[in-house]
Design an enzyme around this catalytic site. Structure first.
Site, short mmCIF file in Angstrom:
data_model
loop_
_atom_site.label_atom_id
_atom_site.label_comp_id
_atom_site.label_asym_id
_atom_site.label_seq_id
_atom_site.Cartn_x
_atom_site.Cartn_y
_atom_site.Cartn_z
N CYS A 45 50.53 70.78 31.57
CA CYS A 45 50.63 69.64 31.41
C CYS A 45 49.64 68.77 30.55
O CYS A 45 49.63 67.44 30.42
CB CYS A 45 50.43 68.85 32.91
SG CYS A 45 51.79 69.65 34.00
N HIS B 3 45.87 60.58 34.67
CA HIS B 3 47.12 61.71 34.90
C HIS B 3 48.15 61.15 36.20
O HIS B 3 49.13 61.49 35.82
CB HIS B 3 46.42 63.00 34.77
CG HIS B 3 46.92 64.13 35.01
ND1 HIS B 3 48.06 64.50 34.01
CD2 HIS B 3 47.50 65.19 36.05
CE1 HIS B 3 48.75 65.54 34.06
NE2 HIS B 3 48.55 66.04 35.24
N HIS C 173 57.21 62.73 34.92
CA HIS C 173 56.16 63.83 34.40
C HIS C 173 56.68 64.38 33.29
O HIS C 173 57.60 65.46 33.53
CB HIS C 173 55.51 64.53 35.25
CG HIS C 173 54.44 65.54 35.24
ND1 HIS C 173 54.10 65.83 33.79
CD2 HIS C 173 53.31 65.99 36.08
CE1 HIS C 173 52.99 66.64 33.92
NE2 HIS C 173 52.93 66.78 35.04
#
Length: 651
Positions: A136, A268, A305
């Site tokens: 990620c 994040h 995401h």
């Protein structure tokens, strides 16, 4: 010597909010998210049905790796072309244009580097193509490497960003980990869990001097970046946020900024129970009292995401808001959870704000953290540290002659604390090679030394054993009951995270691929990082390959590692020059590396011409230990050429 500031002259994106920046900003400004019921594949057997999907027609079936790869390439090309068009840049010399693409698993068929090479070809890019795969944090990591290529003079224009596609297997893997929310993602708020998404985003990076010379306006200044590793767990962040905090501090130092200079943090912010509080602890510890005043929001509440593309897409959204004098909210915020931002911008539309400097953070499986700092105006850069780089240790695990597989070895003999249960062959081999290299360098790491020792790894593919285990659970039990442990090992940096955790390496970390020669490329990029920064004293460079014998008939298993350090030790060898170039520009890479080493790139000045694999690099290092001399190591793949010069310190 001062380095020219690096500026962002163009950006482009496709994501759940739309195709292109105009469509994306319209949704951002209106406070509309892009999360909807997934139609591309069936989610009937799952507990959640939402996704942040790019609004284009099409379906994906289970094990349609070709379709996933083609979709990832298509997203990448669309976003990259918009970035180039907005930058109004022409590739007068395509060999001086580089592509750095971050992805988690978006184009795994045939190797991630092959998908990136196709993107480069579609754009007319002929410079080095580097694929970063740190789950990620991939695209944020890619942005930093792109800046390094400019600093080293290896490119004049860099297209950096990332792409990923949401397919049934990835959705099933995150579902098996228990990370998905049945409702829309609401970071830092009640309603724990994340929503998966997809997309692609790219920035055009140039030196300020070059942008000014062609009269190009710029979006913002790329002020600084840093990497760090948690060395804690395969999927969960270190609870105190210490790893993220190290990356945040190092980014401020790299940018020449102080905590009080930061006006906004793009978190994040996944919405998960483990990530959100750890990240807030990190932000609080670095910004101190300033953390109570700075807005900290998560654009995953808009985008979902987007996996490896998350970082660049979130930064693109923040830059769009910056252009309009605003910061973006955390949508769907209801009631705050414990240990969350004082100001998550809990509203339904963007807020007017004066932002001069912002931080954007991403964290990932394997404990790979990446942070970038962006400034509204050009900020002077500190002079680089310009430290020499030495090789102080080497280790390798290679198959016996005539075999394609590594022979049996006991990892516990090299790493007594290692529990090999659940480790695939790639993780075991890489950990063993790194342990051997540390031993050869006579290094025993403890305390702060662990935080200042990082791990850069080059590889070609994730473990075929883990892929087969994952697919077998789909065949036997169906998507809804896939193996969560096997899924976590499918990301390219899985072996890197395991080795870092078992050996206590918590410094800067990355995992990359250029195909053949990835280990040598990792060594060159690690040398760049170590030579110009102060957040690490040594970097271990690793390379690992676990072959699929049905497909990779001409290759064999192998793992190797070098220890790079900023100070000479007994028996160390200097890494005197290094360079990357495009796949058809090997001579340019050689000339650049030899120029940096102040040697003429002629055969009589070099003691050997090696294949360029990290194992060959280690063999050259061992030979140079025995006497003075220089060695040129080179390698070429469809993505990049790389050249490295090693020299004995008394050569």
């Amino acid at each position: 010597m001062n380095r020219s500031p690096v500026v962002i002259t163009g950006q482009g994106a496709v994501c759940a909010l739309g195709l292109g920046l105009d469509a994306i900003w319209a949704e951002l400004a209106a406070g509309r998210d892009g999360m909807k019921p997934i139609e591309r594949f069936s989610t009937a057997t799952f507990t959640t049905h939402l996704g942040g999907m790019v609004p284009v027609p099409g379906t994906l079936e289970v094990d349609d790796a070709k379709g996933t790869r083609e979709t990832c390439i298509r997203y990448s090309v669309l976003a990259a072309k918009e970035a180039v068009a907005r930058a109004k840049v022409t590739f007068a010399n395509p060999r001086r244009v580089a592509l750095v693409l971050g992805t988690s698993m978006g184009s795994h068929l045939g190797g991630l580097h092959e998908g990136s090479a196709e993107v480069a070809a579609a754009l007319g890019i002929e410079g080095p193509v580097v694929t970063v795969s740190t789950a990620c944090s991939s695209s944020t990591n890619a942005l930093g490497i792109g800046r390094d290529l400019l600093d080293d003079g290896l490119a004049d224009v860099v297209l950096a960003g990332g792409a990923d596609v949401l397919c049934p297997e990835i959705f099933a893997g995150f579902h098996a980990l228990g990370l998905l929310s049945p409702k829309k993602c609401s970071p830092f708020s009640e309603g724990i869990g994340t929503t998966l998404g997809e997309g692609a985003g790219f920035l055009v990076l140039e030196r300020e001097a070059d942008a000014l010379a062609r009269g190009a306006p710029f979006v913002a200044c790329f002020s600084g970046y840093a990497l760090s590793g948690d060395g804690y767990h395969a999927t969960s962040p270190e609870p105190s946020g210490a790893g993220v905090a190290r990356a945040l501090r190092a980014t401020l130092d790299d940018a020449g900024l102080r905590a009080e200079d930061i006006d906004y943090v793009n978190a994040h912010g996944t919405g998960t129970a483990a990530n959100d509080p750890a990240e807030w602890l990190a932000i609080s510890s670095v910004l101190g009292s300033r953390a109570e005043q700075v807005p900290v929001s998560s654009t995953k509440s808009y985008l979902a995401h987007a996996q490896g593309a998350a970082g660049v897409l979130e930064l693109v959204c923040s830059l769009l808001a910056l252009e309009h004098g605003q910061v973006l909210p955390t949508l769907h915020f209801t009631k705050p959870r414990r240990r969350g931002p004082s100001d998550p911008v809990a509203q339904t539309t963007p807020r007017a704000a004066k932002v001069e400097h912002l931080l954007s953070n991403n964290s990932a499986f394997g404990g790979a953290n990446a942070v970038v700092a962006v400034s509204k105006r050009v900020t002077p850069r500190r002079a680089p540290v310009q430290r020499p780089v030495y090789v102080s240790g080497f280790g390798a695990l290679l198959p016996e002659a005539g075999s394609k597989r590594l022979g049996p070895f006991k990892l516990e003999a090299l790493v007594p604390t290692a529990d090999t249960r659940g480790m695939d062959p790639s993780a075991r081999a890489l950990t063993g090679a790194v342990a051997l290299a540390l031993g050869d360098a006579k290094l025993t790491l403890s305390g702060a030394a662990r935080e200042r020792t990082g791990l850069f790894v080059g590889t070609t593919n994730a473990s075929p054993v883990s892929w087969e285990e994952f697919r077998s659970t789909i065949r036997e039990r169906g998507l809804v009951k896939v193996s969560a442990p096997a899924f976590t090992r499918l990301v390219l940096n899985s072996a890197t995270g395991t080795a870092a955790r078992l050996l206590g390496l918590r410094g800067p970390t990355t995992t990359l691929t250029t195909g053949v020669g990835s280990g040598l490329v990792a060594a060159a990029l690690a040398a760049t990082y170590l030579s110009s920064r102060t957040d690490a004293d040594r970097l271990v460079v690793g390379a690992v390959d676990e072959v699929d014998l049905e497909r990779d008939t001409g290759r064999s298993d192998a793992a190797a590692a070098l220890v790079l350090t900023s100070l000479p030790t007994e028996g160390s060898v200097r890494l005197a020059g290094w360079a990357l170039a495009g796949p058809r520009a090997l001579e340019e890479a050689i000339a650049s590396a030899c120029g940096a080493a102040s040697v003429t790139p002629a055969r009589e000045h070099l003691d050997a011409l090696a294949s360029g694999s990290l194992a060959s690099c280690g063999a050259a290092f061992q030979s140079l230990r025995l006497g003075a001399g220089r060695t040129l190591l080179v390698d070429v793949s469809i993505a990049a050429s790389c050249a490295v010069v090693l020299e004995r310190s008394d050569a």
